[in-house]
Design an enzyme around this catalytic site. Structure first.
Site, PDB file in Angstrom:
ATOM      1  N   ASP A  11       0.887  -1.145   0.000  1.00 29.64           N
ATOM      2  CA  ASP A  11       0.000   0.000   0.000  1.00 29.64           C
ATOM      3  C   ASP A  11       0.938   1.210   0.000  1.00 29.64           C
ATOM      4  O   ASP A  11       2.098   1.081   0.352  1.00 29.64           O
ATOM      5  CB  ASP A  11      -0.812  -0.056   1.300  1.00 29.64           C
ATOM      6  CG  ASP A  11      -1.829   1.046   1.398  1.00 29.64           C
ATOM      7  OD1 ASP A  11      -2.466   1.337   0.376  1.00 29.64           O
ATOM      8  OD2 ASP A  11      -1.983   1.599   2.497  1.00 29.64           O
TER       9      ASP A  11
ATOM     10  N   ASP B 201      -0.876  -0.379   6.070  1.00 29.64           N
ATOM     11  CA  ASP B 201      -0.788   0.297   7.358  1.00 29.64           C
ATOM     12  C   ASP B 201      -2.011  -0.008   8.213  1.00 29.64           C
ATOM     13  O   ASP B 201      -2.161   0.522   9.308  1.00 29.64           O
ATOM     14  CB  ASP B 201      -0.614   1.805   7.177  1.00 29.64           C
ATOM     15  CG  ASP B 201      -1.775   2.433   6.443  1.00 29.64           C
ATOM     16  OD1 ASP B 201      -2.668   1.692   5.999  1.00 29.64           O
ATOM     17  OD2 ASP B 201      -1.793   3.673   6.301  1.00 29.64           O
TER      18      ASP B 201
ATOM     19  N   ASP C 297      -7.196  -1.077   4.718  1.00 28.88           N
ATOM     20  CA  ASP C 297      -6.781  -2.190   3.859  1.00 28.88           C
ATOM     21  C   ASP C 297      -6.869  -3.548   4.549  1.00 28.88           C
ATOM     22  O   ASP C 297      -6.262  -4.510   4.107  1.00 28.88           O
ATOM     23  CB  ASP C 297      -5.408  -1.963   3.222  1.00 28.88           C
ATOM     24  CG  ASP C 297      -4.391  -1.445   4.216  1.00 28.88           C
ATOM     25  OD1 ASP C 297      -4.575  -1.688   5.413  1.00 28.88           O
ATOM     26  OD2 ASP C 297      -3.412  -0.809   3.769  1.00 28.88           O
TER      27      ASP C 297
HETATM   28  P1  ADP Z   1      -3.673   4.598  -0.117  1.00 29.95           P
HETATM   29  O1  ADP Z   1      -4.155   3.604  -1.107  1.00 29.95           O
HETATM   30  O2  ADP Z   1      -2.521   5.375  -0.654  1.00 29.95           O
HETATM   31  O3  ADP Z   1      -3.409   4.030   1.228  1.00 29.95           O
HETATM   32  P2  ADP Z   1      -6.359   5.497   0.589  1.00 29.95           P
HETATM   33  O4  ADP Z   1      -7.022   4.316  -0.021  1.00 29.95           O
HETATM   34  O5  ADP Z   1      -6.428   5.659   2.051  1.00 29.95           O
HETATM   35  O6  ADP Z   1      -4.856   5.670   0.074  1.00 29.95           O
HETATM   36  O7  ADP Z   1      -6.991   6.810  -0.050  1.00 29.95           O
HETATM   37  C1  ADP Z   1      -6.981   6.989  -1.453  1.00 29.95           C
HETATM   38  C2  ADP Z   1      -7.295   8.401  -1.832  1.00 29.95           C
HETATM   39  O8  ADP Z   1      -8.604   8.742  -1.386  1.00 29.95           O
HETATM   40  C3  ADP Z   1      -6.377   9.419  -1.231  1.00 29.95           C
HETATM   41  O9  ADP Z   1      -5.234   9.612  -1.995  1.00 29.95           O
HETATM   42  C4  ADP Z   1      -7.266  10.653  -1.211  1.00 29.95           C
HETATM   43  O10 ADP Z   1      -7.279  11.279  -2.489  1.00 29.95           O
HETATM   44  C5  ADP Z   1      -8.623  10.094  -0.941  1.00 29.95           C
HETATM   45  N1  ADP Z   1      -8.927  10.114   0.491  1.00 29.95           N
HETATM   46  C6  ADP Z   1      -9.026   9.052   1.305  1.00 29.95           C
HETATM   47  N2  ADP Z   1      -9.339   9.417   2.555  1.00 29.95           N
HETATM   48  C7  ADP Z   1      -9.386  10.751   2.547  1.00 29.95           C
HETATM   49  C8  ADP Z   1      -9.654  11.738   3.546  1.00 29.95           C
HETATM   50  N3  ADP Z   1      -9.891  11.422   4.820  1.00 29.95           N
HETATM   51  N4  ADP Z   1      -9.635  13.030   3.174  1.00 29.95           N
HETATM   52  C9  ADP Z   1      -9.395  13.382   1.906  1.00 29.95           C
HETATM   53  N5  ADP Z   1      -9.136  12.511   0.935  1.00 29.95           N
HETATM   54  C10 ADP Z   1      -9.140  11.217   1.236  1.00 29.95           C
HETATM   55 MG    MG Z   2      -3.922   3.234   3.103  1.00 25.26          MG
END
Ligand code: ADP
Ligand code: MG
Length: 617
Positions: free
Chosen positions: A316, A509, A513
């Site tokens: 991730d 993390d 996920d």
């Molecule tokens: P990653 O796959 O990098 O762990 P996430 O799945 O947590 O990221 O989130 C993917 C995307 O969704 C982020 O890059 C962001 O654009 C958006 N996002 C997720 N949670 C939030 C939040 N709390 N506030 C703003 N944007 C968010």
């Molecule tokens: Mg994440």
């Protein structure tokens, strides 16, 4: 040594002296039997007793039975010195085993000796030492320099450096001051702290870790199951073979009864499976213990087995390869001031624990009035929605804006863009950027060097951001703009590319996920020093969040399995050889007992190497 072990040692010495004294005596007949029976009884009465008791319980075939049968047989055929020697040597081996097992258990519990004995609680202005279990959430405790932090909490007063080595294997101390979280199990090094407890003891980091380590031996590796099953069928087969060996040759060949019975008894002595029964679980125990010393918590021997076969590692991005701490690089409002846009975003995000939310709150910097926010909702992989001052505010990525039908415009800056809309009207966006972890690049390189075939990054973030990070770190494949469900789909596609002997590891993390962590062959989570979601969902937890620990964990797993394999092959080979020799009448009972106990001792010493782990790269 424990009391019991000391008593055994005394018996061994006494029996050895009696035995040595009996050997030169020029006696015959019953008198000779009597002088050898004495050391035999001193050293072996408990083996005989256990054999009888187990038979009464319906468990006939165990090593006590084998030894009792072999030595009584030797006595019956007039081989008195052999009988005593076998029993004596067998007990030496047993003592050594119990000592070795104790030793490894001790060195592991010493590592895991993070259970605090007391907490200093403030009661009516006085300090009182109380049981950590009696401290409630919200109570204030005082931690003096040099004391272990007994419960998780937040610092009210004082600043210090904290030694987290017991939890993370990381020797660099951390700073902690007012407002910072401190974790139970760490040691307060320099300053006096007043801490408000945030979690009851049963839910504290220390309790979770202890639980995890204590339960690890419950999840057995395939090799361990194999050995248990093996022992169950093996012993009866051996006894049957010995019976055949005793009775068949005299009936069909010129071999004498005494000789054939003797061979059968030797056969029984060598066939004792204790080398394997003890050394295999001990190896896994050592591997898990050694890993935990380096801040890698493995929930069971079975996961070491899978980890050793890892072919594809899927990461991730946020919080795993990157720090998950975003800096605001630009604020582009359409129709309000920069400050207003940031405040609105921070308010909307105020209930979320996502790294983006935490960073926006941090950037805003001022106290947030939670009374202004209601109906907060997390839309994973997209953003958040909440009612702020009576207006529905959405903050998140392009997908979220499209979902709610708001027309947005992209930003010319590279970075993660958080768009903000209120009541369906676009207000502008905030651009934030994250930094890759300092050891992320070498972590990927180390995996490649170990022969991991493919490294993949999955992220919900924008394409440019994801590809930029993946390119800099040298990952083989990157998939961006994924929702949590898409990540599961990607992992399933990747699982099809894994060979039948290989395995896929997912590293996350633990924030949104969990489904992928459980779908992968082995789920590795960044423990984030105290993030429960991660500790629960994963099979392996990296306490210090360092991706470079993955390669180290794989090295530990491979080494543990190599040692297990060495022991199985070595023990079976030597036993087979001596079994054949004794069946053919070429090995004496002295050689037989040497083969049995010697193999056990060597296998156990080898297994104990698992405790000492390969150098961290
Ligand atoms: P990653 O796959 O990098 O762990 P996430 O799945 O947590 O990221 O989130 C993917 C995307 O969704 C982020 O890059 C962001 O654009 C958006 N996002 C997720 N949670 C939030 C939040 N709390 N506030 C703003 N944007 C968010
Ligand atoms: Mg994440």
């Amino acid at each position: 040594m424990s009391k019991k072990q000391k008593r055994m040692l005394a018996r061994l010495v006494a029996a050895a002296v009696l035995f040595a004294a009996a050997l030169p005596l020029p006696l015959t007949g019953l008198a000779r039997l009597a002088v050898f029976l004495l050391p035999y009884a001193v050293v072996g009465w408990d083996v005989l007793w256990r054999a009888v008791r187990n038979i009464a319980h319906g468990q006939v075939f165990d090593e006590n039975f084998l030894m009792a049968l072999a030595t009584i047989g030797a006595l019956a055929t007039g081989e008195y010195p052999e009988a005593v020697f076998v029993m004596l040597f067998y007990q030496v081996g047993e003592l050594f085993q119990s000592y070795a097992v104790d030793q490894s258990r001790k060195s592991i519990t010493a590592l895991m000796d993070i259970r605090p004995d007391y907490a200093n609680m403030e009661v009516d202005g006085q300090l009182q030492q109380v049981d950590p279990e009696d401290v409630a959430v919200g109570d204030t405790i005082v931690i003096k320099p040099g004391e272990r932090i007994p419960l998780d909490g937040v610092v009210l007063e004082g600043s210090t450096t904290v030694d987290t080595a017991a939890l993370t294997g990381e020797s660099l101390p951390r700073e902690a001051g007012p407002g910072d979280d401190v974790i139970s199990g760490c040691v307060n090094l320099s300053g006096l702290l007043r801490v408000q407890v945030t979690r009851p003891f049963e839910e504290s980091t220390v309790s979770k870790i202890l639980d995890l380590v204590e339960n690890a031996s419950g999840r057995k590796a395939k090799a361990e199951h194999f050995i248990t099953k093996f022992a169950r069928y093996y012993t009866p087969i051996v006894v049957l073979a010995a019976v055949a060996l005793a009775f068949l040759p005299p009936l069909f060949t010129s071999i004498q009864w005494v000789e054939s019975i003797h061979r059968a008894l030797n056969f029984l002595v060598v066939s004792c499976p204790c080398a394997l029964v003890i050394s295999v679980p001990l190896s896994f125990f050592g591997g898990i213990g050694g890993a935990s010393r380096d801040g890698i918590l493995v929930k069971g021997g079975n996961y070491l087995e899978v980890l050793a076969r890892t072919e594809i590692v899927v990461f991730d991005k946020t919080g795993t390869l990157t720090q998950g701490v975003f800096n605001v690089t630009a604020i582009h409002p359409d129709d309000c001031s920069e400050g207003q846009l940031l405040e609105l975003a921070a308010l909307a995000e105020s209930w979320s624990d996502h790294p983006i939310s935490r960073s926006l709150k941090e950037a805003y910097g001022k106290e947030l009035d939670s009374a202004r926010v209601s109906e907060a909702e997390e839309l994973s992989g997209r953003g958040v929605r909440a009612v702020v001052d009576g207006h529905t505010v959405c903050a998140g990525n392009d997908k979220l804006m499209e979902d709610i039908g708001v027309s947005w415009h992209p930003c010319h800056r590279v970075g993660t863009t958080v768009h903000v809309a209120a009541d369906g009207v676009y207000l502008g966006h905030i651009v934030i950027s994250d930094q890759v972890k300092p050891d992320a690049k070498e972590a990927i390189a180390a995996l490649k060097a170990q022969g991991v075939r493919k490294t993949v990054m999955l992220t919900g973030d924008a394409r440019e951001v994801g590809e930029d990070v993946a390119g800099r770190l040298g990952l083989d494949e990157v998939h961006t703009q994924l929702l949590p469900a898409d990540k599961v789909e990607q992992v399933e596609t990747l699982l099809k590319q894994v060979s039948s002997k290989g395995a896929l590891a997912f590293v996350g993390d633990g924030i949104n996920d969990a489904p992928v962590l459980s779908r992968a062959d082995v789920g590795i989570a960044m423990g984030g020093l105290g993030s429960d979601a991660a500790i629960e969902a994963a099979d392996i937890v990296l306490m210090d969040d360092k991706p470079s620990k993955i390669a180290h964990a794989i090295a530990i797993a491979r080494r543990t399995l190599a040692i297990v394999r060495q022991n199985i092959v070595f023990a079976l080979a030597v036993k087979l050889l001596v079994l054949v020799l004794s069946a053919a009448g070429w090995a004496s009972m002295w050689a037989a007992v040497f083969a049995d106990v010697g193999v056990s001792v060597i296998a156990i010493l080898n297994a104990m190497r698992c405790l000492r782990q390969p150098k961290q790269s």
